[in-house]
Design a protein around this motif. Structure first.
Motif, PDB file in Angstrom:
ATOM      1  N   ARG A 114      27.922  25.980  26.864  1.00 48.30           N
ATOM      2  CA  ARG A 114      28.059  24.519  26.648  1.00 48.30           C
ATOM      3  C   ARG A 114      28.726  23.988  25.731  1.00 48.30           C
ATOM      4  NH1 ARG A 114      22.634  24.434  27.346  1.00 48.30           N
ATOM      5  NH2 ARG A 114      22.300  24.050  25.056  1.00 48.30           N
ATOM      6  N   ASP A 115      28.701  25.051  24.718  1.00 48.08           N
ATOM      7  CA  ASP A 115      29.838  24.731  23.583  1.00 48.08           C
ATOM      8  C   ASP A 115      31.189  24.742  24.077  1.00 48.08           C
ATOM      9  OD1 ASP A 115      30.884  24.259  21.050  1.00 48.08           O
ATOM     10  OD2 ASP A 115      29.989  26.062  20.152  1.00 48.08           O
ATOM     11  N   LEU A 116      31.405  25.818  24.969  1.00 41.00           N
ATOM     12  CA  LEU A 116      32.635  26.079  25.463  1.00 41.00           C
ATOM     13  C   LEU A 116      33.299  25.058  26.240  1.00 41.00           C
ATOM     14  CD1 LEU A 116      32.310  29.787  25.880  1.00 41.00           C
ATOM     15  CD2 LEU A 116      33.829  28.916  24.430  1.00 41.00           C
ATOM     16  N   ARG A 126      31.099  31.075  31.493  1.00 43.26           N
ATOM     17  CA  ARG A 126      29.967  31.935  31.633  1.00 43.26           C
ATOM     18  C   ARG A 126      29.540  32.744  30.396  1.00 43.26           C
ATOM     19  NH1 ARG A 126      28.636  36.864  34.559  1.00 43.26           N
ATOM     20  NH2 ARG A 126      26.397  36.632  35.164  1.00 43.26           N
ATOM     21  N   VAL A 127      28.714  32.913  30.040  1.00 41.59           N
ATOM     22  CA  VAL A 127      28.556  33.651  28.677  1.00 41.59           C
ATOM     23  C   VAL A 127      27.602  34.948  29.210  1.00 41.59           C
ATOM     24  CG1 VAL A 127      27.868  33.905  26.387  1.00 41.59           C
ATOM     25  CG2 VAL A 127      29.275  32.121  27.199  1.00 41.59           C
ATOM     26  N   VAL A 128      27.596  36.160  28.694  1.00 39.44           N
ATOM     27  CA  VAL A 128      26.672  37.256  28.821  1.00 39.44           C
ATOM     28  C   VAL A 128      26.605  38.175  27.540  1.00 39.44           C
ATOM     29  CG1 VAL A 128      26.073  39.428  30.099  1.00 39.44           C
ATOM     30  CG2 VAL A 128      27.122  37.695  31.153  1.00 39.44           C
ATOM     31  N   LEU A 129      25.260  38.278  27.217  1.00 40.43           N
ATOM     32  CA  LEU A 129      25.017  38.809  25.986  1.00 40.43           C
ATOM     33  C   LEU A 129      24.541  40.281  26.361  1.00 40.43           C
ATOM     34  CD1 LEU A 129      23.280  36.165  23.786  1.00 40.43           C
ATOM     35  CD2 LEU A 129      25.786  36.816  23.876  1.00 40.43           C
ATOM     36  N   ILE A 140      32.670  36.548  27.750  1.00 39.51           N
ATOM     37  CA  ILE A 140      32.760  35.389  27.978  1.00 39.51           C
ATOM     38  C   ILE A 140      34.042  35.107  29.429  1.00 39.51           C
ATOM     39  CG2 ILE A 140      33.729  33.035  27.121  1.00 39.51           C
ATOM     40  CD1 ILE A 140      32.803  33.837  24.327  1.00 39.51           C
ATOM     41  N   ARG A 141      33.836  34.283  30.254  1.00 37.95           N
ATOM     42  CA  ARG A 141      34.699  33.987  30.988  1.00 37.95           C
ATOM     43  C   ARG A 141      34.803  32.559  31.179  1.00 37.95           C
ATOM     44  NH1 ARG A 141      33.079  34.586  37.203  1.00 37.95           N
ATOM     45  NH2 ARG A 141      32.687  32.537  36.861  1.00 37.95           N
ATOM     46  N   VAL A 142      35.983  31.853  30.972  1.00 37.80           N
ATOM     47  CA  VAL A 142      36.177  30.434  30.838  1.00 37.80           C
ATOM     48  C   VAL A 142      37.185  30.189  32.153  1.00 37.80           C
ATOM     49  CG1 VAL A 142      35.795  29.957  28.755  1.00 37.80           C
ATOM     50  CG2 VAL A 142      38.127  30.646  29.135  1.00 37.80           C
ATOM     51  N   ARG A 158      37.370  30.484  19.885  1.00 42.74           N
ATOM     52  CA  ARG A 158      37.301  31.106  18.567  1.00 42.74           C
ATOM     53  C   ARG A 158      36.411  30.259  17.595  1.00 42.74           C
ATOM     54  NH1 ARG A 158      43.428  32.686  16.976  1.00 42.74           N
ATOM     55  NH2 ARG A 158      43.644  34.584  18.173  1.00 42.74           N
ATOM     56  N   ALA A 159      36.598  29.064  17.413  1.00 45.21           N
ATOM     57  CA  ALA A 159      35.703  28.154  16.772  1.00 45.21           C
ATOM     58  C   ALA A 159      34.198  28.015  17.368  1.00 45.21           C
ATOM     59  CB  ALA A 159      36.297  26.866  16.848  1.00 45.21           C
ATOM     60  N   ALA A 160      34.257  28.217  18.765  1.00 49.04           N
ATOM     61  CA  ALA A 160      32.805  28.312  19.491  1.00 49.04           C
ATOM     62  C   ALA A 160      31.977  29.809  18.941  1.00 49.04           C
ATOM     63  CB  ALA A 160      32.895  28.023  20.756  1.00 49.04           C
ATOM     64  N   VAL A 161      32.745  30.768  18.928  1.00 50.96           N
ATOM     65  CA  VAL A 161      32.265  32.044  18.626  1.00 50.96           C
ATOM     66  C   VAL A 161      31.771  32.038  17.257  1.00 50.96           C
ATOM     67  CG1 VAL A 161      32.609  34.413  18.565  1.00 50.96           C
ATOM     68  CG2 VAL A 161      33.585  33.327  20.658  1.00 50.96           C
ATOM     69  N   ARG A 162      32.684  31.419  16.242  1.00 49.06           N
ATOM     70  CA  ARG A 162      32.299  31.481  15.012  1.00 49.06           C
ATOM     71  C   ARG A 162      30.956  30.680  14.690  1.00 49.06           C
ATOM     72  NH1 ARG A 162      37.955  30.707  13.906  1.00 49.06           N
ATOM     73  NH2 ARG A 162      37.663  28.619  13.613  1.00 49.06           N
ATOM     74  N   ARG A 163      30.782  29.593  15.565  1.00 50.66           N
ATOM     75  CA  ARG A 163      29.512  28.631  15.442  1.00 50.66           C
ATOM     76  C   ARG A 163      28.532  29.483  16.048  1.00 50.66           C
ATOM     77  NH1 ARG A 163      33.309  24.735  16.546  1.00 50.66           N
ATOM     78  NH2 ARG A 163      32.805  24.827  18.908  1.00 50.66           N
ATOM     79  N   PHE A 164      28.427  30.135  16.938  1.00 48.90           N
ATOM     80  CA  PHE A 164      27.530  31.142  17.340  1.00 48.90           C
ATOM     81  C   PHE A 164      27.243  32.006  16.497  1.00 48.90           C
ATOM     82  CE2 PHE A 164      26.522  35.205  19.699  1.00 48.90           C
ATOM     83  CZ  PHE A 164      25.460  34.788  20.555  1.00 48.90           C
ATOM     84  N   ALA A 165      28.209  32.681  15.965  1.00 44.65           N
ATOM     85  CA  ALA A 165      27.830  33.902  15.097  1.00 44.65           C
ATOM     86  C   ALA A 165      27.036  33.415  13.646  1.00 44.65           C
ATOM     87  CB  ALA A 165      28.944  34.396  14.583  1.00 44.65           C
ATOM     88  N   ALA A 166      27.268  31.884  13.433  1.00 37.66           N
ATOM     89  CA  ALA A 166      26.817  31.366  12.078  1.00 37.66           C
ATOM     90  C   ALA A 166      25.459  30.930  12.340  1.00 37.66           C
ATOM     91  CB  ALA A 166      27.641  30.313  11.625  1.00 37.66           C
TER      92      ALA A 166
END
Length: 186
Positions: A114-116, A126-129, A140-142, A158-166
């Motif tokens: 959703r953030d992406l 689409r995101v798979v962990l 991630i596939r966009v 990059r910003a979305a992944v940084r927010r996810f990590a934080a």
């Protein structure tokens, strides 16, 4: 259920089936102590009880068989669900105070997707962990619109992944991003 729990469950089921088959084989070959190979498998008294309980005995056997088949189907469907290695269950972190924070991994993947899609140039995500929870692999596939500025989308990812990590306190061990550009419509 964890992967170790599933392996244990399937091992127990396999051992029970092998033990039952080995017992029937030894009884039929006459090597089972105290068993006569010429004797019938079911005693006359047991067959008589079965016939006296008819039609309820047949119905009970059919219901038990249907329940076992349903349980097996559900177990197999659960095993086959999702891509291999998908992080299932909950992500758990110890807190600073006594207690733990638990999050469903599906919720985390959906939140990152959703953030992406918050960028106007990203049509779908689409995101798979996968991997271990403290350092998961993030796939991630966009799908981008034809007019999306790639530099802007790259920085947004990059910003979305940084927010996810934080927010999850999980630094991705591996990050794989695939971008597909949709053809423009004439």
């Amino acid at each position: 259920m964890s992967n170790a729990g599933h392996r244990l469950l399937w091992t127990v089921i396999a051992l029970l089936l092998v033990a039952g088959g080995a017992g029937a084989l030894t009884a039929s070959l006459g090597t089972l102590p105290g068993a006569d190979p010429a004797a019938v498998l079911l005693s006359a008294e047991l067959v008589d009880r079965w016939r006296r309980a008819a039609p309820w005995s047949t119905l009970a056997a059919a219901v038990a068989g249907a329940l076992f088949a349903l349980a097996g189907q559900r177990l197999l469907a659960r095993e086959l669900r999702g891509p291999d290695g998908t992080l299932r269950g909950t992500l758990s972190h110890p807190g600073r105070r006594p207690g733990r924070t638990r999050l469903a991994t599906d919720v985390l993947a959906d939140a990152l997707a959703r953030d992406l899609t918050g960028n106007p140039g990203v049509r779908r995500a689409r995101v798979v962990l996968t991997g271990a929870p403290p350092h998961p692999d993030v796939w991630i596939r966009v799908d981008l619109t034809a007019d999306a500025p790639t530099a802007g989308v790259r920085e947004h990812v990059r910003a979305a992944v940084r927010r996810f990590a934080a927010t999850t306190d999980c630094q991705p061990a591996h990050l794989d991003v695939t971008a597909r550009i949709e053809a423009s419509h004439p």
